[in-house]
Design an enzyme around this catalytic site. Structure first.
Site, PDB file in Angstrom:
ATOM      1  N   GLU A 164      -1.253   2.883   7.022  1.00 62.61           N
ATOM      2  CA  GLU A 164      -1.231   3.959   6.027  1.00 62.61           C
ATOM      3  C   GLU A 164      -1.825   5.248   6.589  1.00 62.61           C
ATOM      4  O   GLU A 164      -1.310   6.337   6.334  1.00 62.61           O
ATOM      5  CB  GLU A 164      -1.989   3.535   4.759  1.00 62.61           C
ATOM      6  N   ALA A 178       0.865  -1.176   0.000  1.00 59.53           N
ATOM      7  CA  ALA A 178       0.000   0.000   0.000  1.00 59.53           C
ATOM      8  C   ALA A 178       0.904   1.229   0.000  1.00 59.53           C
ATOM      9  O   ALA A 178       2.098   1.109   0.257  1.00 59.53           O
ATOM     10  CB  ALA A 178      -0.891   0.018   1.240  1.00 59.53           C
ATOM     11  N   MET A 179       0.338   2.388  -0.303  1.00 55.66           N
ATOM     12  CA  MET A 179       1.143   3.608  -0.328  1.00 55.66           C
ATOM     13  C   MET A 179       0.334   4.776   0.204  1.00 55.66           C
ATOM     14  O   MET A 179      -0.788   5.029  -0.223  1.00 55.66           O
ATOM     15  CB  MET A 179       1.632   3.882  -1.757  1.00 55.66           C
ATOM     16  N   GLU A 180       0.955   5.508   1.146  1.00 54.78           N
ATOM     17  CA  GLU A 180       0.251   6.532   1.925  1.00 54.78           C
ATOM     18  C   GLU A 180       0.117   7.892   1.239  1.00 54.78           C
ATOM     19  O   GLU A 180       0.209   8.921   1.913  1.00 54.78           O
ATOM     20  CB  GLU A 180       0.966   6.715   3.267  1.00 54.78           C
TER      21      GLU A 180
HETATM   22 ZN   LIG Z   1       4.583   2.768   5.725  1.00 51.99          ZN
END
Ligand SMILES: [Zn+2]
Ligand SMILES: *[C@@H]1O[C@H](CO)[C@@H](O)[C@H](O)[C@H]1NC(C)=O
Ligand SMILES: *[C@@H]1O[C@H](CO)[C@@H](O)[C@H](O)[C@H]1NC(C)=O
Ligand SMILES: *[C@@H]1O[C@H](CO)[C@@H](O)[C@H](O)[C@H]1NC(C)=O
Ligand SMILES: *[C@@H]1O[C@H](CO)[C@@H](O)[C@H](O)[C@H]1NC(C)=O
Ligand SMILES: *[C@@H]1O[C@H](CO)[C@@H](O)[C@H](O)[C@H]1NC(C)=O
Ligand SMILES: *[C@@H]1O[C@H](CO)[C@@H](O)[C@H](O)[C@H]1NC(C)=O
Length: 813
Positions: free
Chosen positions: A368, A332-334
């Site tokens: 995230e 995942a990417m924040e």
């Molecule tokens: Zn992280």
């Protein structure tokens, strides 16, 4: 950011007992900042870091992704227009700005860019512009100098490929009702914003982004800011939509997100976190219709509430979007306000997903969302500080998940998943300290290498300090010893003499530690212990030959590292080990659950590292584990059933499972089927399956590493996989590039079972053979694999006879 592949149920977590104040984090941050720069005489455009005398204020960016291939080139492309306003701090006739794989439309005098300023300010003419490929700069040389204190705008028009390479502005594909659909999406982190538009692409160089997206009718455009207006426009006779977004906060380039899709969404809106606010979950239409986004929607509000209270800072934005993508490199990417996920990590289907999928979802969401403050609002200066960013998010993700799901005892499983995972890597001499000097990490491959287990999970130790524990004043002294030297200690408690000592724990005890530590591999260790079921106060062990504590217990036992709040292994005298295990048999409840798991892990590992007398004991423990500790094992019936079915079946069953995989609409279900296909014992099928990983139409690039590793973990596939990887290394490395395969996971996955001298030789040959092409982000993983293989060989040599004997005695054979 989320780690790439998640093996165990809990995502990335830390060992913790109690809260830690944000002030402590800030202290840590200060400790972490190290390093300066040496002088050098290379040209500015050959240096890996920007000179820093131009400071951007804002960017105006318009992007137009084409969701159909260009009929001439057959490539998917995007076009873009950008302007960046920056202030000049020092007089200079050189502008360096990052740019990678973009083709510029020439402007006045055939230059790639044009330069303007406010009225009345003279702007030097451009002398020349060129692309410096090695360092990924667009270089602009001027006839005269820019004036300090003055603001300028740099304009560019460019084209890039909307490739399926999972990096920058890229393309993801999926099928819905037989129709192939294209999503244009982005992964800027860590150094791919420069592949989307020219920018000052370093995390500390923050600016405001004004974005406009042009997209086909019937699609929706999303970005960090809320959509402000969508207008219908006509370009070359084609009717299109043009969406403009609210300006972003001042932020790093790596947090930018841009997505065009025909997705559906779920939303809750209202005045729910202190101001007017929207929470939206986006996914394929079918997934939303089937309710797969409901769980994420339900937990997001509580998690945001928790973090607002925890940080004592309101959520900084007006909306929180989260989106599930069919093709995604990391877990995942924040991205600030628009978090991107692998489908398996955001979506949850009550019908087919397991409990472990649900736990994964809530902990990753918490991880995230934790970054929305720590990481996004407060940002690392350079990539050597990744461990602080990721370690802290991992730590608080557990607090957030626990708040959203208070009945799950999330804490109890942290030790199994994270501590033991870091222990495994950090017991090698090829490990590394958490901190590294800023100037030792420059190249994109080195930056990627920072995102490893050590960075995600070891920080645990730094956050574990219980506020109520008599923490010695010299926090720096404690922290330095943990973050600036690699590895961790084994604390030995001899209850017969009362002597407590520490040593650097190494999987191969006779290995030579060549990395010097100013702290001589001594740690300041919080020893919290228990005697006959009663907890004793904490005290600090500093030196190798430490305290002499009265731990003499007569017939009863001592247990140290209660609830594994300390990052170390514990060894005891044989008498105490035996008394502990006999306590297991009489009333194991007296020993905290977390310690039961850790005792078993310590005993196995101490035996692997050849700590005397532990092997016989290890066999004894194996039985104990079977009796009492089956909670280590996470029953995931579906996976197990699929795997057995494929293993017992032939080609027809394999084909059937493959066709099920093609039809699966739930990502976690697809994942189970995909891994089950690696369970076959037919080498031809496995070979075919391995070949599929090089064809993105069959196995998505994001999944290739997982499939290859799964085949390697199957005994029937181990040799095949190694041959496959060595044969195709060059191809994978050059054709797929850093953005697709996770080379580090690939190497560690494929070599995990290596334990013979022949395998060691294969690995050495491989290293030799590919020296020139290099190993990129997998360099460290290759070293670790070599060391682990050596340790395995030694262990087998030492213990083969004993183990064989034990099996014979058990089976009567
Ligand atoms: Zn992280
Ligand atoms: C802190 O420790 C003291 C002494 O062990 C105990 O009495 C007190 O209740 C603890 N406080 C908290 C908040 O846990
Ligand atoms: C460590 O160094 C010593 C002396 O140089 C050498 O004899 C020994 O083999 C080395 N150990 C390992 C595991 O490489
Ligand atoms: C250990 O952890 C468990 C579960 O989180 C908790 O209930 C227990 O009080 C802890 N024990 C000690 C001695 O801190
Ligand atoms: C594969 O498994 C089947 C069923 O268990 C067995 O009959 C067959 O002999 C196995 N094949 C190989 C090559 O091991
Ligand atoms: C399995 O599928 C492959 C490829 O489609 C095909 O060539 C093969 O005949 C199938 N085998 C069986 C037993 O159905
Ligand atoms: C794997 O390869 C090694 C060495 O090349 C060989 O000794 C071993 O028998 C092979 N194993 C299998 C299951 O084919």
């Amino acid at each position: 950011m989320g780690e790439r592949c998640k093996v165990s149920w809990l995502y990335v977590l830390c060992v913790v007992l109690a809260l830690v104040s944000v002030a402590t984090i800030v202290t840590l941050w200060t400790i972490a900042i190290t390093g300066g720069k040496g002088g050098d005489v290379t040209a500015p455009w050959d240096r890996d870091r920007l000179p820093g005398y131009l400071v951007p204020e804002f960017y105006n960016i318009t992007l137009w992704p084409r969701l159909k291939p260009n009929p001439n080139s057959n490539l998917y492309i995007f076009t873009g227009w950008s302007a960046v306003q920056f202030e000049c701090l020092e007089a200079t006739d050189l502008i360096l700005i990052h740019s990678n794989k973009l083709n510029y439309t020439e402007m006045k005098d055939e230059h790639f860019v044009s330069l303007t300023s406010e009225e009345g300010v003279s702007v030097p003419n451009i002398k020349s512009t060129w692309l410096q490929l090695q360092t990924q700069y667009l270089v602009i040389q001027l006839m005269g100098k820019l004036t300090p204190g003055q603001k300028y705008q740099l304009h560019a028009q460019f084209t890039g490929e909307l490739a399926d390479d999972l990096a920058g502005f890229y393309r993801s594909e999926y099928k819905e009702d037989g129709v192939t659909k294209i999503v244009a999406t982005s992964q800027m982190h860590p150094t791919n914003a420069r592949k989307t538009f020219p920018c000052f692409d370093e995390p500390a160089i923050k600016a405001v982004f004004h974005l406009t997206l042009i997209h086909p009718t019937g699609t929706i455009a999303l970005s960090n800011g809320m959509e402000m207006e969508t207008a219908t426009i006509t370009v070359d006779g084609e009717t299109l939509l043009q969406t403009t977004f609210e300006a972003t906060e001042k932020m790093s380039t790596y947090l930018l997100a841009i997505i065009v899709s025909d997705y559906a969404h779920l939303r809750v809106s209202g005045n729910q976190i202190g101001h007017w606010f929207h929470i939206r979950i986006w996914a394929r239409k079918k997934a939303i219709k089937e309710g797969q986004g409901n769980y994420a929607l339900n937990v997001t509000g509580p998690i945001l509430d928790f973090f607002q209270a925890y940080y004592n800072i309101s959520y900084p934005l007006r909306k929180s979007d989260q989106i599930a993508l069919p093709d995604f490199y990391f877990g995942a990417m924040e991205n600030w306000g628009l978090v991107t996920y692998r489908e398996t990590n955001l979506l949850y289907d009550p019908e087919t997903s397991s409990n472990s999928n649900k736990e994964t979802t809530v902990t990753i969401i918490a991880h995230e969302l934790a970054h929305m403050w720590f990481g996004n609002l407060v940002t690392l200066r350079w990539w050597n500080e990744v461990w602080l960013n990721e370690g802290f998010a991992s730590y608080v993700s557990y607090l957030g998940a626990d708040y959203a799901e208070p009945d799950w005892n999330v804490k109890d499983l942290i030790v199994l998943d994270d501590v033991q995972k870091v222990f495994a890597v950090d017991a090698l001499v090829s490990s590394h300290p958490l901190t590294s000097k800023e100037d030792s990490i420059n190249l994109p491959g080195q930056i990627m290498e920072q995102f490893d287990t050590i960075s995600y999970s070891k920080i645990s130790l730094s956050y574990l300090q219980d506020n109520n524990v008599s923490l010695p004043r010299q926090v720096d002294a404690i922290m330095n010893r943990w973050v600036r030297q690699m590895g961790f200690p084994v604390v030995t408690i001899d209850t017969s003499t009362g002597i407590v000592s520490q040593n650097h724990f190494l999987l191969v005890p006779e290995s030579n530690v060549t990395v010097e530590s100013p702290y001589k591999y001594e740690w300041m260790i919080p020893v919290r212990w228990m005697k006959d079921g009663a907890t004793k106060d904490i005290w600090w062990l500093l030196e190798k030959k430490g305290l002499n504590v009265d731990m003499r217990t007569g017939p009863s036992w001592v247990l140290a590292n209660i609830n594994v709040t300390g990052y170390y292994r514990v060894n005891y005298d044989l008498g105490n080990w035996e008394r502990l295990f006999s306590q297991f048999n009489t009333d194991h409840q007296v020993i905290p659950l977390i310690n039961r798991a850790q005792l078993v892990d310590d005993a196995f590992n101490l035996a692997s590292a050849n700590y005397k007398y532990l092997l016989c004991l290890q066999i004894h423990i194996r039985e104990q584990v079977l009796v009492h500790f089956t909670f280590i094992i996470h029953p995931n019936l579906r996976s197990a059933v699929y795997c057995s079915a494929v293993a017992a079946g032939g080609e027809a069953e394999w084909n059937f499972t493959w066709s099920q995989l093609q039809d699966a609409t739930v990502a976690s279900e697809a994942n189970k089927l995909m891994l089950a296909l690696a369970c076959s014992n037919n080498t031809q099928l496995l070979e075919r399956y391995l070949e599929f990983t090089l064809d993105p139409a069959k196995i998505r690039k994001q999944d290739a590493t997982a499939v290859i590793t799964a085949v390697a973990n199957n005994r029937a596939g181990q040799n095949l996989t190694w041959q496959f990887v060595t044969k195709n290394w060059e191809h994978m490395f050059t054709e797929y590039g850093v953005g697709s395969f996770s080379f580090a996971s690939l190497i560690s996955g494929v070599t995990a079972r290596f334990s013979t001298p022949q395998e060691l030789q294969q690995l050495l040959d491989f290293e030799e053979e590919h020296k020139d092409a290099g190993f990129g982000s997998a360099a460290l993983a290759v070293d670790q694999a070599l060391e682990r293989t050596q340790a395995n060989i030694k262990w087998v040599q030492r213990n083969k006879q004993d183990v064989l004997q034990w099996f014979r005695s058990q089976t009567g054979n």
